[in-house]
Design an enzyme around this catalytic site. Structure first.
Site, PDB file in Angstrom:
ATOM      1  N   HIS A 101     150.671  82.119  28.300  1.00 26.82           N
ATOM      2  CA  HIS A 101     149.291  82.633  28.405  1.00 26.82           C
ATOM      3  C   HIS A 101     148.491  81.895  29.069  1.00 26.82           C
ATOM      4  O   HIS A 101     147.914  80.950  28.489  1.00 26.82           O
ATOM      5  CB  HIS A 101     148.702  83.120  26.998  1.00 26.82           C
ATOM      6  CG  HIS A 101     147.486  83.863  26.904  1.00 26.82           C
ATOM      7  ND1 HIS A 101     147.320  84.876  26.292  1.00 26.82           N
ATOM      8  CD2 HIS A 101     146.275  83.349  27.535  1.00 26.82           C
ATOM      9  CE1 HIS A 101     146.090  85.333  26.195  1.00 26.82           C
ATOM     10  NE2 HIS A 101     145.406  84.485  27.181  1.00 26.82           N
ATOM     11  N   HIS A 155     145.064  81.190  32.103  1.00 26.55           N
ATOM     12  CA  HIS A 155     144.190  81.869  33.108  1.00 26.55           C
ATOM     13  C   HIS A 155     144.067  80.714  34.179  1.00 26.55           C
ATOM     14  O   HIS A 155     143.585  79.694  34.001  1.00 26.55           O
ATOM     15  CB  HIS A 155     142.768  81.685  32.282  1.00 26.55           C
ATOM     16  CG  HIS A 155     142.768  82.874  31.106  1.00 26.55           C
ATOM     17  ND1 HIS A 155     142.528  84.164  31.220  1.00 26.55           N
ATOM     18  CD2 HIS A 155     142.893  82.701  29.941  1.00 26.55           C
ATOM     19  CE1 HIS A 155     142.629  84.788  30.147  1.00 26.55           C
ATOM     20  NE2 HIS A 155     143.115  83.815  29.399  1.00 26.55           N
ATOM     21  N   LEU A 156     144.256  81.550  35.515  1.00 27.79           N
ATOM     22  CA  LEU A 156     144.301  80.547  36.621  1.00 27.79           C
ATOM     23  C   LEU A 156     142.941  80.723  37.427  1.00 27.79           C
ATOM     24  O   LEU A 156     142.664  79.986  38.476  1.00 27.79           O
ATOM     25  CB  LEU A 156     145.361  80.503  37.274  1.00 27.79           C
ATOM     26  CG  LEU A 156     146.712  79.933  36.951  1.00 27.79           C
ATOM     27  CD1 LEU A 156     147.910  80.065  37.910  1.00 27.79           C
ATOM     28  CD2 LEU A 156     146.607  78.323  36.535  1.00 27.79           C
ATOM     29  N   ARG A 157     142.321  81.912  37.408  1.00 34.91           N
ATOM     30  CA  ARG A 157     141.043  82.210  38.001  1.00 34.91           C
ATOM     31  C   ARG A 157     141.444  82.594  39.557  1.00 34.91           C
ATOM     32  O   ARG A 157     142.771  82.794  39.794  1.00 34.91           O
ATOM     33  CB  ARG A 157     140.080  81.245  37.745  1.00 34.91           C
ATOM     34  CG  ARG A 157     139.831  80.722  36.499  1.00 34.91           C
ATOM     35  CD  ARG A 157     139.206  81.923  35.707  1.00 34.91           C
ATOM     36  NE  ARG A 157     138.758  81.168  34.235  1.00 34.91           N
ATOM     37  CZ  ARG A 157     138.807  81.895  33.164  1.00 34.91           C
ATOM     38  NH1 ARG A 157     139.268  83.060  33.241  1.00 34.91           N
ATOM     39  NH2 ARG A 157     138.148  81.570  32.110  1.00 34.91           N
ATOM     40  N   ASN A 211     142.594  88.711  33.978  1.00 40.94           N
ATOM     41  CA  ASN A 211     141.109  89.147  33.709  1.00 40.94           C
ATOM     42  C   ASN A 211     140.333  88.612  35.043  1.00 40.94           C
ATOM     43  O   ASN A 211     139.357  87.532  34.698  1.00 40.94           O
ATOM     44  CB  ASN A 211     140.646  88.599  32.470  1.00 40.94           C
ATOM     45  CG  ASN A 211     140.908  87.290  32.182  1.00 40.94           C
ATOM     46  OD1 ASN A 211     141.973  86.549  32.690  1.00 40.94           O
ATOM     47  ND2 ASN A 211     140.123  86.642  31.355  1.00 40.94           N
ATOM     48  N   LYS A 232     148.789  93.357  30.078  1.00 41.79           N
ATOM     49  CA  LYS A 232     147.827  92.656  29.181  1.00 41.79           C
ATOM     50  C   LYS A 232     146.539  93.623  28.795  1.00 41.79           C
ATOM     51  O   LYS A 232     145.748  94.133  29.685  1.00 41.79           O
ATOM     52  CB  LYS A 232     147.191  91.381  29.781  1.00 41.79           C
ATOM     53  CG  LYS A 232     146.147  90.791  28.880  1.00 41.79           C
ATOM     54  CD  LYS A 232     146.788  90.047  27.654  1.00 41.79           C
ATOM     55  CE  LYS A 232     145.686  89.587  26.736  1.00 41.79           C
ATOM     56  NZ  LYS A 232     144.836  88.382  27.263  1.00 41.79           N
ATOM     57  N   HIS A 285     145.261  91.279  23.460  1.00 43.83           N
ATOM     58  CA  HIS A 285     144.058  90.667  22.912  1.00 43.83           C
ATOM     59  C   HIS A 285     143.757  91.174  21.698  1.00 43.83           C
ATOM     60  O   HIS A 285     142.577  91.914  21.849  1.00 43.83           O
ATOM     61  CB  HIS A 285     142.866  90.355  23.936  1.00 43.83           C
ATOM     62  CG  HIS A 285     141.747  89.162  23.419  1.00 43.83           C
ATOM     63  ND1 HIS A 285     141.581  88.039  23.896  1.00 43.83           N
ATOM     64  CD2 HIS A 285     140.935  89.545  22.262  1.00 43.83           C
ATOM     65  CE1 HIS A 285     140.481  87.687  23.191  1.00 43.83           C
ATOM     66  NE2 HIS A 285     140.303  88.484  22.242  1.00 43.83           N
ATOM     67  N   HIS A 304     147.603  84.658  21.169  1.00 44.08           N
ATOM     68  CA  HIS A 304     146.551  83.548  20.698  1.00 44.08           C
ATOM     69  C   HIS A 304     146.181  83.878  19.192  1.00 44.08           C
ATOM     70  O   HIS A 304     145.094  83.994  18.864  1.00 44.08           O
ATOM     71  CB  HIS A 304     145.359  83.240  21.592  1.00 44.08           C
ATOM     72  CG  HIS A 304     144.686  84.489  22.231  1.00 44.08           C
ATOM     73  ND1 HIS A 304     144.210  85.496  21.393  1.00 44.08           N
ATOM     74  CD2 HIS A 304     144.186  84.681  23.431  1.00 44.08           C
ATOM     75  CE1 HIS A 304     143.679  86.576  22.270  1.00 44.08           C
ATOM     76  NE2 HIS A 304     143.591  85.969  23.483  1.00 44.08           N
ATOM     77  N   ASP A 315     146.463  79.615  26.671  1.00 50.48           N
ATOM     78  CA  ASP A 315     145.132  80.383  26.690  1.00 50.48           C
ATOM     79  C   ASP A 315     144.168  79.339  27.390  1.00 50.48           C
ATOM     80  O   ASP A 315     142.847  79.381  27.147  1.00 50.48           O
ATOM     81  CB  ASP A 315     144.615  80.868  25.712  1.00 50.48           C
ATOM     82  CG  ASP A 315     143.501  81.872  25.699  1.00 50.48           C
ATOM     83  OD1 ASP A 315     143.405  82.330  26.727  1.00 50.48           O
ATOM     84  OD2 ASP A 315     142.672  81.747  24.614  1.00 50.48           O
ATOM     85  N   HIS A 347     136.281  77.077  32.776  1.00 46.14           N
ATOM     86  CA  HIS A 347     134.989  77.544  33.178  1.00 46.14           C
ATOM     87  C   HIS A 347     134.218  76.035  33.758  1.00 46.14           C
ATOM     88  O   HIS A 347     134.492  75.012  33.380  1.00 46.14           O
ATOM     89  CB  HIS A 347     134.047  78.002  31.892  1.00 46.14           C
ATOM     90  CG  HIS A 347     134.621  79.281  31.256  1.00 46.14           C
ATOM     91  ND1 HIS A 347     134.473  80.663  31.797  1.00 46.14           N
ATOM     92  CD2 HIS A 347     135.539  79.547  30.453  1.00 46.14           C
ATOM     93  CE1 HIS A 347     134.845  81.536  31.432  1.00 46.14           C
ATOM     94  NE2 HIS A 347     135.633  80.944  30.267  1.00 46.14           N
ATOM     95  N   ALA A 369     133.318  81.512  26.793  1.00 45.92           N
ATOM     96  CA  ALA A 369     134.258  81.381  25.934  1.00 45.92           C
ATOM     97  C   ALA A 369     135.526  80.667  26.707  1.00 45.92           C
ATOM     98  O   ALA A 369     135.969  81.378  27.807  1.00 45.92           O
ATOM     99  CB  ALA A 369     134.439  82.295  25.243  1.00 45.92           C
TER     100      ALA A 369
HETATM  101  C1  NCD Z   1     139.562  83.810  28.142  1.00 51.57           C
HETATM  102  C2  NCD Z   1     138.829  83.396  29.557  1.00 51.57           C
HETATM  103  O1  NCD Z   1     137.985  82.520  29.873  1.00 51.57           O
HETATM  104  O2  NCD Z   1     139.380  84.241  30.328  1.00 51.57           O
HETATM  105  N1  NCD Z   1     138.374  83.111  27.286  1.00 51.57           N
HETATM  106  C3  NCD Z   1     138.797  82.660  25.947  1.00 51.57           C
HETATM  107  O3  NCD Z   1     137.832  82.307  24.944  1.00 51.57           O
HETATM  108  N2  NCD Z   1     140.070  82.547  25.438  1.00 51.57           N
HETATM  109  C4  NCD Z   1     139.829  85.199  27.931  1.00 51.57           C
HETATM  110  C5  NCD Z   1     140.550  85.391  26.741  1.00 51.57           C
HETATM  111  O4  NCD Z   1     141.823  85.145  26.598  1.00 51.57           O
HETATM  112  O5  NCD Z   1     140.193  85.711  25.646  1.00 51.57           O
HETATM  113 ZN    ZN Z   2     143.327  84.085  27.450  1.00 53.71          ZN
END
Ligand code: NCD
Ligand code: ZN
Length: 335
Positions: free
Chosen positions: A12, A14-16, A40, A95, A134, A168, A240, A244, A256
């Site tokens: 899980h 996030h690479l943006r 996302n 997802k 999620h 998560h 996860d 940011h 978040a």
């Molecule tokens: C994640 C994100 O920033 O993309 N943020 C997080 O707080 N975990 C999204 C997610 O997995 O809820």
């Molecule tokens: Zn996530």
């Protein structure tokens, strides 16, 4: 002392995109053999073209590391069987986000009635495409995950062949649900194994530990640790890690997400070692995910050594968990 981990997986991540992708993707590619990429983006990954082009951008950001980015598609209730049949070889899972529940989820699901979700879920079940969820309602923030469990249960009952991954998980209720349904699995993050809500908001507010789902109570963390430390075959590591920029975290409306990718294996080694269960770490970060997803990631050997690692204050403009602190284990070599 040394620990060797074969083909660690982060199921899980996030690479943006854009500059952020170029900053963070090489950090995961260095120490992990494969990762499950979350969809996302803005706009989210919803077509075959989106999946293929995002994967290309990821591969070009990581250079020639031995590393597989396993792709996901952003869940929509009305995907057709034909569409999913055509895309299934490009993705490992789909997802599902409830609309508005977390970062970039505004295009997610608003109607959780089983009949409304059924067209896509039916096709996924037939095509053997796992569903990652999620799982949070829009109720009181500490109760959201527990309140979502009945939705997991109704999907698990109606589609017994569909693999459902509770992403998560943060509560003892989610841990308990795991063993009630054969087709329910879970990922657990590093930060939810380490912290409770007290670490986020019990003293001065720690924005870099703020994430969704929010960290919960000590007894919840204990339940997570129990299944992770025993390497319960239905749980696997999913960081996860959600980067940011520093100014979006240290702001009145704090984004978040906790950024853990570059320190995850070191911190997991510390946690498992201290708990006296280091022999189970490889199952938690590799074998279990291989079995659950039936994947064969590239061979990679990560050698960790207990000689100390000073976590940087920042990776470019992103602040990692444990910034400025010393962890016991460092990555000595990757073969
Ligand atoms: C994640 C994100 O920033 O993309 N943020 C997080 O707080 N975990 C999204 C997610 O997995 O809820
Ligand atoms: Zn996530």
């Amino acid at each position: 002392m040394e620990i060797r981990l074969y083909s660690p997986l982060d199921m899980h991540l996030h690479l943006r995109d854009g500059e952020m992708l170029k900053t963070v993707a090489p950090l995961s590619a260095k120490s992990f053999s494969g990762v499950l990429i979350m969809p996302n983006l803005v706009p989210p990954v919803t077509s075959k073209e989106d999946v293929i082009s995002y994967k290309k951008r990821i591969l070009s950001a990581i250079g020639d590391e031995k590393f597989t980015p396993y792709m996901t598609l952003f869940f929509k209730s009305d995907y057709s069987y034909e569409f999913l049949n055509d895309i299934k070889d490009e993705i490992l899972a789909i997802k599902l986000y409830p609309a508005g529940i977390t970062t970039n989820s505004q295009d997610g699901v608003t109607n959780f009635s089983i009949d409304s979700l059924a067209p896509t879920l039916e096709a996924m079940s037939e095509l053997n495409i796992p569903l990652c969820v999620h799982g949070e309602t829009n109720g009181f923030v500490m109760d959201r995950e527990a309140e979502f469990i009945p939705i997991y249960e109704s999907i698990a009952k109606r589609f017994p062949k569909l693999k459902i991954i509770m992403e998560h998980i943060t509560t003892k209720e989610a841990v308990q649900a795991l063993d009630r349904y054969e087709n329910l699995y879970a990922t657990i993050t590093l930060h939810h194994l380490y912290i409770t809500l007290d670490d986020v908001a019990g003293d001065l507010l720690k924005p870099h530990l703020f994430c969704k789902p929010i960290a919960k109570r000590p007894e919840d963390r204990m339940a997570l640790r129990q299944v992770a430390f025993n390497a319960h075959p239905k749980v696997m590591f999913g960081s996860d890690s959600a980067p940011h920029p520093k100014d979006k975290k240290e702001a009145p409306g704090c984004a978040a997400g906790v950024f853990t990718a570059p320190i995850a294996l070191q911190a997991l080694a510390e946690l498992f070692y201290e708990a006296g269960v280091i022999e189970n770490l490889e199952k938690f970060v590799s074998f279990n995910a291989k079995n659950i997803y039936n994947i064969d990631p590239p061979l990679k050997e990560v050698i960790l050594e207990d000689s100390g690692f000073d976590v940087p204050l920042k990776y470019s403009n992103v602040v990692p968990m444990f910034a400025g602190e010393r962890l016991s284990w460092r990555i000595k070599d990757v073969i």
